[in-house]
Design an enzyme around this catalytic site. Structure first.
Site, short mmCIF file in Angstrom:
data_model
loop_
_atom_site.label_atom_id
_atom_site.label_comp_id
_atom_site.label_asym_id
_atom_site.label_seq_id
_atom_site.Cartn_x
_atom_site.Cartn_y
_atom_site.Cartn_z
CD GLU A 291 16.93 9.25 43.96
OE1 GLU A 291 16.01 10.17 44.25
OE2 GLU A 291 17.34 8.96 42.86
CD GLU B 196 2.44 13.12 49.47
OE1 GLU B 196 3.12 13.46 50.79
OE2 GLU B 196 2.66 13.61 48.60
CB SER C 236 -0.34 19.39 43.94
OG SER C 236 0.96 18.50 43.48
CD GLN D 199 1.54 16.93 50.77
OE1 GLN D 199 1.74 16.69 49.76
NE2 GLN D 199 2.14 16.08 51.63
CE1 TYR E 128 2.16 18.04 55.42
CE2 TYR E 128 4.06 16.45 54.92
CZ TYR E 128 2.74 16.95 55.39
OH TYR E 128 2.18 15.85 56.33
CB SER E 129 7.77 21.29 49.06
OG SER E 129 7.85 19.99 49.16
C1 LIG Z 1 4.46 16.57 40.67
C2 LIG Z 1 4.66 17.11 41.95
C3 LIG Z 1 4.09 17.35 42.82
C4 LIG Z 1 4.16 17.95 44.05
N1 LIG Z 1 3.22 18.22 45.01
C5 LIG Z 1 3.65 18.63 46.21
C6 LIG Z 1 2.53 18.92 47.09
O1 LIG Z 1 1.36 19.07 46.54
N2 LIG Z 1 2.94 19.84 48.30
C7 LIG Z 1 4.24 19.70 48.43
O2 LIG Z 1 4.33 20.12 49.87
N3 LIG Z 1 5.07 19.30 47.79
C8 LIG Z 1 5.00 18.85 46.67
N4 LIG Z 1 5.97 18.39 45.78
C9 LIG Z 1 7.40 18.66 46.15
C10 LIG Z 1 8.09 17.42 46.46
O3 LIG Z 1 7.64 16.76 47.78
C11 LIG Z 1 9.77 17.55 46.49
O4 LIG Z 1 9.91 18.00 45.00
C12 LIG Z 1 10.39 16.53 46.89
O5 LIG Z 1 10.30 16.28 48.11
C13 LIG Z 1 11.98 16.92 46.51
O6 LIG Z 1 12.36 17.94 47.16
P1 LIG Z 1 13.13 19.00 45.91
O7 LIG Z 1 12.33 19.14 44.89
O8 LIG Z 1 13.58 20.07 46.65
O9 LIG Z 1 14.53 18.05 45.51
P2 LIG Z 1 15.95 17.79 46.46
O10 LIG Z 1 15.52 17.57 47.98
O11 LIG Z 1 16.69 19.23 46.19
O12 LIG Z 1 16.48 16.81 45.56
C14 LIG Z 1 17.26 16.81 44.31
C15 LIG Z 1 17.89 15.34 44.37
O13 LIG Z 1 18.89 15.34 45.54
C16 LIG Z 1 18.36 13.87 45.63
N5 LIG Z 1 18.68 13.82 47.43
C17 LIG Z 1 18.26 14.79 48.02
N6 LIG Z 1 18.67 14.52 49.44
C18 LIG Z 1 19.14 13.19 49.46
C19 LIG Z 1 19.80 12.35 50.23
N7 LIG Z 1 19.67 12.59 51.80
N8 LIG Z 1 20.28 11.20 49.88
C20 LIG Z 1 20.34 11.01 48.36
N9 LIG Z 1 19.62 11.69 47.67
C21 LIG Z 1 19.35 12.92 48.14
C22 LIG Z 1 16.99 13.71 45.46
O14 LIG Z 1 16.65 12.40 45.68
C23 LIG Z 1 16.95 14.50 44.24
O15 LIG Z 1 17.30 13.35 43.06
C24 LIG Z 1 5.56 17.88 44.56
C25 LIG Z 1 6.69 17.43 43.39
C26 LIG Z 1 6.10 17.18 42.34
C27 LIG Z 1 7.30 16.55 41.51
#
Ligand SMILES: Cc1cc2nc3c(=O)[nH]c(=O)nc-3n(C[C@H](O)[C@H](O)[C@H](O)COP(=O)(O)OP(=O)(O)OC[C@H]3O[C@@H](n4cnc5c(N)ncnc54)[C@H](O)[C@@H]3O)c2cc1C
Lengths: 397, 378
Positions: free
Chosen positions: A381, A251, A169, A134, A136-137
């Site tokens: 969140e 998902e 992942s 996937q 996405y991120s």
């Molecule tokens: C084990 C694992 C597997 C993953 N696998 C994939 C994958 O296969 N493909 C893929 O594309 N991505 C994957 N991800 C990524 C995952 O989708 C992102 O980590 C997630 O969406 C959070 O983004 P970030 O890490 O940038 O955190 P951030 O968005 O920077 O968040 C940091 C903190 O701020 C909080 N926050 C952010 N915005 C808000 C808001 N509007 N209101 C309140 N709180 C907020 C969050 O809740 C968090 O606590 C994976 C992540 C993990 C941990």
């Protein structure tokens, strides 16, 4: 009323008999670790029983029981699919195949894919031939996913993709990727498209990231002038956000299953009893932990009922469209609580990191892995934001 | 069977909801409270419950009832909870009916028609201490003449002072703490030596202390087997715990609805307070707990109706979840209302009080979690 009930009971009996005859005994034991999970793909290394189980189930379409049979699925009704799940659970049958293709891409293709895309990709997902990841991120687009920058330039019959994904992942083990790309820089959500491409395409590279669990299940993924045929666009150009959100719902549904527990060798109370011992009347010799475990088990059993209700409502098209967010939130927070308790129950035994007796630190590494549950697929969140906005309809959310 | 209401059940909910909301909204309960009314519920309303068939919901059609189950009873109880309706429905139409079904034909014939007709009100006399500990039943029942003499005390008996029929757990053998030796009795209200002292509780409901001073009952007042009443009592407890959980579902649903409405209407700092993320997340978390609890309650009801061997465990889960979730719902409700939530004029506080009483009734969340642990062998 009687005829359908009889029909479903006949189906149940036949299914049970078939499972008993066809599920290898090795595939009826609890998973020991993530390594036992079958993900499929070109490079999958399966044991003989894993291969047998996968092939037999796939031949009936039962790796995807409720997908239409024209694409290799089982074509089962919701009631039949539920009966199959229940009978597999009763016999302790492992899932023959887990994959992002089954839980994420497939449902999106069934809804948004062209006939050619469905014919091309779905049967391979059913049979576990192609493993998907996937995309996405990105480094700058996590919770604010629509801020993604990876670009796809129009080059006639194909796109040229450049950019970087992160936390992908199993990108280093996957065969194909479903990927969000920017096809219009002037608008945010409305400039995103959803494309599919082979990870062996020239210009794709991956770099594993080491996690706190000591494993590297995810990667940084780089795209350097990757050519993607336009036939691989899912949905319309610049309408990828709809597909992306639809897929995220599936998902979240899949991740919420974490709340049910993996069905390890020992239950949480058993782990605690073995490690701590019991009082003469049989109660765990640690009243505080016992009370915490008991309260957890109440929630876990209630969530089990919720999962059943959610699946039933989903299949009957009665679930609120944002309900997967509630399921994901609750299931993942529950799974984290479970693993905190597994650590507390195991005591110093649970701290082991690589000994053979500890199955390579399964308890500690498993505990650390669950911390990602409330982050992946959208953080807790973010799920609460969605519930507040779409279900409770609170202002300005 | 899918884990949601079937069409007939949904229809019943569509009938019960407006019926109870119109006949007995929160104002009805306030009226009884403010008039210091001493029955504890409205007999007119009870007669209307009978007209609707609610009183005899669980009674077989052969005895004039509707022959329905716990899911349906739960639908009515949820509306009772939503409207804080004082009603002997749970103790009479769920608890006593379930107890009597396990009794001899003479007992069912003696009591069920009156219950169905809305002429008989019943109460459950189980608790003896400050906490629900049914195994510790100690009220003594000694053989005497052709029957038994009952001596001891009960408390927290809802509707105990007006009940025509009391379902009483007593000890005919063994020691407090043992399941063997418990016997269930059907005792009539004017039995000699029985005094009921009603007491108003925090939620304005009336619960009684009962004193049994050598109350003589006939042998045919025994429900089920002498000394073997634990199984019958367990069945009664399973349905009333689940029923209480359903009522609590109504209490928390109303508390959340009221709170969300308030979040959408009250303004501070120039914006609706519902736009503050701190409150949004708390409301969303509460929603999640309530959804999960609703599933647990429906699961218990369905398993009870199917006579499933896992039903008892499911009822423990249902009441424990209801206890935790309703407590959360009413606390968050009052807090998010700010000062107005503390006023008697505003309804949210009434929900807090009712929630507290129901959380305690037939065992609180800790009790049920402990029972579940024992059930699972730890
Ligand atoms: C084990 C694992 C597997 C993953 N696998 C994939 C994958 O296969 N493909 C893929 O594309 N991505 C994957 N991800 C990524 C995952 O989708 C992102 O980590 C997630 O969406 C959070 O983004 P970030 O890490 O940038 O955190 P951030 O968005 O920077 O968040 C940091 C903190 O701020 C909080 N926050 C952010 N915005 C808000 C808001 N509007 N209101 C309140 N709180 C907020 C969050 O809740 C968090 O606590 C994976 C992540 C993990 C941990």
């Amino acid at each position: 009323m009687n005829a359908p009930v009889d029909a479903i009971e006949t189906f149940r009996a036949e299914t049970r008999a078939w499972l008993e005859a066809n599920c290898p005994p090795e595939m009826r034991r609890p998973l020991r670790s993530e390594a036992d999970v079958v993900w499929g793909g070109r490079r999958a290394q399966l044991s003989e029983p894993q291969r047998q189980w996968l092939d037999r189930m796939a031949a009936r379409g039962w790796t995807t029981p409720d997908w239409p049979s024209e694409y290799g699925g089982g074509g089962l009704t919701p009631q039949q699919a539920k009966a199959l799940r229940q009978e597999m659970a009763k016999l302790g049958c492992r899932s023959p195949l887990n994959s992002f293709g089954i839980s994420m891409l497939g449902p999106a293709l069934l809804t948004y894919g062209t006939e050619a895309q469905k014919q091309e990709h779905l049967p391979k997902i059913v049979r576990g031939e192609i493993r998907w990841c996937q995309g996405y991120s990105e480094p700058g687009a996590g919770s604010d996913l629509a801020g993604l920058q990876t670009s796809a330039e129009d080059a006639g019959d194909h796109f040229v993709v450049n950019g970087q994904k992160v936390w992908t992942s199993y990108a280093d083990k996957a065969d194909w990727i479903f990927c969000l790309v920017r096809t219009d820089k002037s608008v945010k959500q409305g400039g995103i498209s959803f494309v599919l491409f082979d990870m062996e395409s020239p210009g794709v590279s991956t770099k594993p990231i080491l996690l706190i669990s000591g494993y590297s299940p995810f990667c940084e993924t780089f795209f350097d002038d990757v050519h993607v045929p336009k036939a691989n666009l899912v949905g319309e150009l610049n309408h990828g956000w709809d597909v992306a959100k639809y897929l995220l719902g599936h998902e979240r549904e899949m991740i919420s299953g974490m709340g049910l527990g993996g069905g390890g060798h020992k239950s949480l109370p058993e782990i605690a009893l073995d490690a701590i011992g019991a009082e003469p009347d049989g109660r765990l010799d640690d009243p505080g932990l016992r009370a915490r475990i008991a309260t957890f088990e109440v929630r876990a059993m209630a969530f089990q009922a919720m999962s059943e209700r959610f699946m039933d409502e989903l299949k009957a098209r009665r679930a609120h469209p944002a309900q997967p967010s509630m399921m994901k939130y609750y299931g993942t927070e529950l799974n984290k609580a479970r693993h905190e308790l597994i650590m507390a129950a195991g005591g110093s035994d649970a701290l082991a990191w690589d000994s053979e007796a500890s199955h390579g630190g399964a308890a500690a590494r498993g505990w650390l892995r669950t911390k990602g549950n409330s982050i992946e697929g959208g953080t807790s969140e973010v799920q609460l934001n969605i519930i507040a906005k779409r279900i409770l309809e609170l202002p300005g959310a | 069977m899918p884990l949601f209401l079937n069409d007939d059940q949904a229809m019943l909910a569509d009938t019960a909801r407006p019926f109870i909301a119109e006949q007995a909204p929160v104002g009805h309960m306030r009226g009884l409270r403010d008039a210091a009314e001493l029955t504890g519920f409205s007999r007119d309303l009870w007669a209307r419950f009978a007209e609707m068939g609610f009183t005899g919901m669980l009674v077989e059609e052969a005895h004039g009832g509707l022959g329905l189950g716990q899911v349906e009873a739960g639908i009515v109880l949820e509306e009772i909870g939503r409207n804080l309706t004082p009603s002997p429905f749970l103790s009479t139409s769920v608890g006593a009916v379930t107890a009597l079904k396990g009794g001899a034909a003479a007992l069912t014939e003696r009591w069920l028609p009156g219950i169905v007709a809305g002429e008989v009100v019943a109460a459950l006399a189980i608790d003896e201490g400050t906490h629900h500990r049914p195994l510790r039943t100690a009220l003594k029942a000694e053989r005497s003449g052709n029957g038994f003499r009952l001596t001891g005390d009960k408390r927290f008996v809802a509707h105990g002072h007006v009940a025509d029929l009391l379902i009483v757990a007593a000890r005919t053998a063994g020691a407090a703490g043992e399941p063997n030796g418990i016997t269930l009795f059907a005792v009539e209200k004017d039995a000699l030596g029985l005094t009921a002292t009603p007491e108003r509780l925090a939620d304005a409901s009336l619960a009684s202390r009962l004193a049994f001073d050598g109350v003589q009952v006939d042998a045919d007042a025994v429900i089920g087997e002498v000394d073997g009443g634990w199984a019958a009592l367990s069945r009664v407890l399973a349905v009333v715990r689940t029923g209480t959980a359903a009522e609590m579902g109504g209490v928390s649903a109303a508390a959340l609805a009221m709170t969300v409405d308030y979040l959408k209407s009250r303004k501070q700092f120039g914006v609706h307070i519902g736009s503050f993320q701190a409150l949004q997340h708390r409301a969303a978390h509460l929603y999640a707990e309530m959804e999960v609890t609703r599933a647990a309650v429906l699961k218990a009801q369905q398993l009870l109706d199917a006579d499933d061997p896992h039903a008892e465990r499911a009822t423990l889960v249902a009441k424990a979840m209801a206890g935790m979730t309703t407590t959360l719902a009413v606390q968050e409700g009052v807090q998010m209302h700010g000062g107005i939530g503390m006023t008697d004029e505003y309804d949210i506080g009434l929900y807090m009080k009712r929630g507290r009483v129901l959380a305690e009734m037939f065992g609180d969340a800790d009790f049920h979690a402990d029972q579940l642990a024992r059930h699972s062998g730890y």
